[in-house]
Write a protein that holds these residues in place. Sequence first.
Motif, PDB file in Angstrom:
ATOM      1  N   GLN A 111       1.886   5.029  -2.117  1.00 57.93           N
ATOM      2  CA  GLN A 111       0.924   5.452  -1.106  1.00 57.93           C
ATOM      3  C   GLN A 111      -0.484   5.156  -1.631  1.00 57.93           C
ATOM      4  N   LEU A 169       3.285  -4.381   1.386  1.00 61.72           N
ATOM      5  CA  LEU A 169       3.288  -2.978   1.791  1.00 61.72           C
ATOM      6  C   LEU A 169       3.397  -2.841   3.305  1.00 61.72           C
ATOM      7  N   GLN A 173       1.985   2.789   4.508  1.00 62.65           N
ATOM      8  CA  GLN A 173       1.798   3.099   3.089  1.00 62.65           C
ATOM      9  C   GLN A 173       0.323   3.085   2.692  1.00 62.65           C
TER      10      GLN A 173
END
Length: 657
Positions: A111, A169, A173
């Motif tokens: 994250q 990603l 995220q």
Amino acid sequence: MSRPRMMNRQPVLIEKAVFDGYDFGIQMPFIEGANKVLLRRGGFFIRRGEHPLNRHWRIPKNKLNSELDLVFHELLELGQDRFTESWQSFQEKLEQAQASPQRDAFIWGMQLRIAPLAGRGVLLSGDYHPGVVAVARRMRGVFLGKSTSWRIDASAELVRSNLILELGLAEEQIELLDIVQELLDDGSVAPAEGMPRISLGGPPQEATEATSTEEVSNEIYLAAVSPIERTEYSAQAISKALEGYSLLDHQPVGIAHLLQRTSALLADDMGLGKTRQAVIAAHIRAAGQPILVVTLSSLLINWEREIHAVYPAATVAQQKFAPEAQWMIINYERLGDYVTVAERYAVMVIDEAHRLKEPTALWTRHGFDIAAKIPNRYLLTGTPILNRETELHTLLRLSGHPIGQLPLKDFCEQFSGSPEFRQNLRAQLGDWMLRRRKDVLPGLKGKQRQLLAIAMSDEERRQYDVIRLEDKPIFARLGALRFYLEQLKIRIAMDLLSELDPDDKVILFCEFKPTVAALKALCEEAGIGHVTLVGSDSTAKRQKAIDRFQQDPDCRVFICTTSAAGTGNNLTAANYVFFLGLPWTPGQQDQAEDRAYRNGQLRMVIVKIPLIEASIDQQLWDLLLAKRQVSLELIEPEGQQEALAKKMLAATIGTVS
């Protein structure tokens, strides 16, 4: 005849190897003492069972390759002749992994957060990955040790695009925060002044002024687009062209607004049929020539259905270039593929056009390259401003509006920063932007927001304070607090579901995927029909979920993330909308609510917003109200602003849970 006896194969040192461009992932059998060999080279053993590379060693490329022969012989010696691996096969397995890198090998669970900095640039923070470091360094970022984050002199959209391209990603995220931050004299950061602040507590800090006097140009090269011109269509000609169409009372005016200009913005409230108006206007204007439609990937199917609803015989292509197609529908990420063939299109329709507000994003530059070659450009968005006035500048520039030709600095000096300046800009936009609110639809029963005050228990408050005061950067704490509060609201959501009538349907908007999973499990346990939608779902899966919710009376709950389902979808089967977490902008909130509150809705829509008292929930709500006022002053006529402000206030009712 006896079967041949199978011999047990001796184990090898490397059972599997992957490489992401930075690190190796190596799966190997247990060898006593091997962990010390790998730990000395920066290795890390992945123990989490849900990780795709569970039980792999993750080792930096440079530390492994520089001592590869030594590592091989140390492992072989520890194995005490139990392994048949040769030096050549050991080396070849790693070389093969390097030859076919899997860039997303180690991004599971990552994250990242990006927030704007006062002055210019953004702050990038979150989980460590060497690819993140590489992107930040390529963008000439500076690492701030005090806040464990990177300061990068670029836009949030550009940083996010580079991270997605580099690491693979998913959009969810990377969280784009909207609280402007400023650097403090001790090297840490804190929210800047200007909007209501979200305060997490801790020792007071004083801001310091920037010391750099370096002159930096913020002007971005974008292809020159032809100026807006009036077309030959008269009101009489348009009326004649629209004979035979089944339209709502307000829609002919919207079609005429597009047809009478080579470029214009249709900014109708969500649910008033912007897609239908644009389809008809583009078809008439193109006069048999091809049309290019740019939209979100989640809306490709919706656009094709809308085209065929009006023109059943139309030839429509999606994503893959088809020279014979009358309509070509693509998403923003595919714009670069159509720069070289743009001349063949007579009309370009840009849906959710606010996605082009950031001039440094790659898809914006490609959008300009295409728009420079297409004579007619129709922009559609129900939220022309998500946060601030400057977001209109790029759209004006893309249309060929004279104000869009002003340098951004001059634009800001003339039109942003005060209600008076915003009124001046609103007056300049009158001929270019057409906006109608939902009161043009007499059949709509209205929308009402209800705030629900929720109190935490003593134990929940203690845990909240633990997270709030942790020794972590502010963005990490802010993200963790939002996630924690959303988890607390799961029980509230289930209680609210139990109070609904059998014919009620509800959309549950979440900000985090684990919340979606938890609600799904609870609905299954309670026997409540439901579907889910998150960012990683395929287009086909998304549409299947939408169709089932709309058509199946037993499917009563639509559980989703705001980022995945908050735009474009028609979910008028729902008469309730619950927010377990609030988005960062009022535009995102309105877009999400109006999945239910749009043309086709026959019932009053109730929006329930649980806010946990004495938490960042209320601070975020105040921030959204402040941003909403900026938008109101800019896009609504001056004479209507006071009435609309009162109407919005009246539509929000505080209740106590």
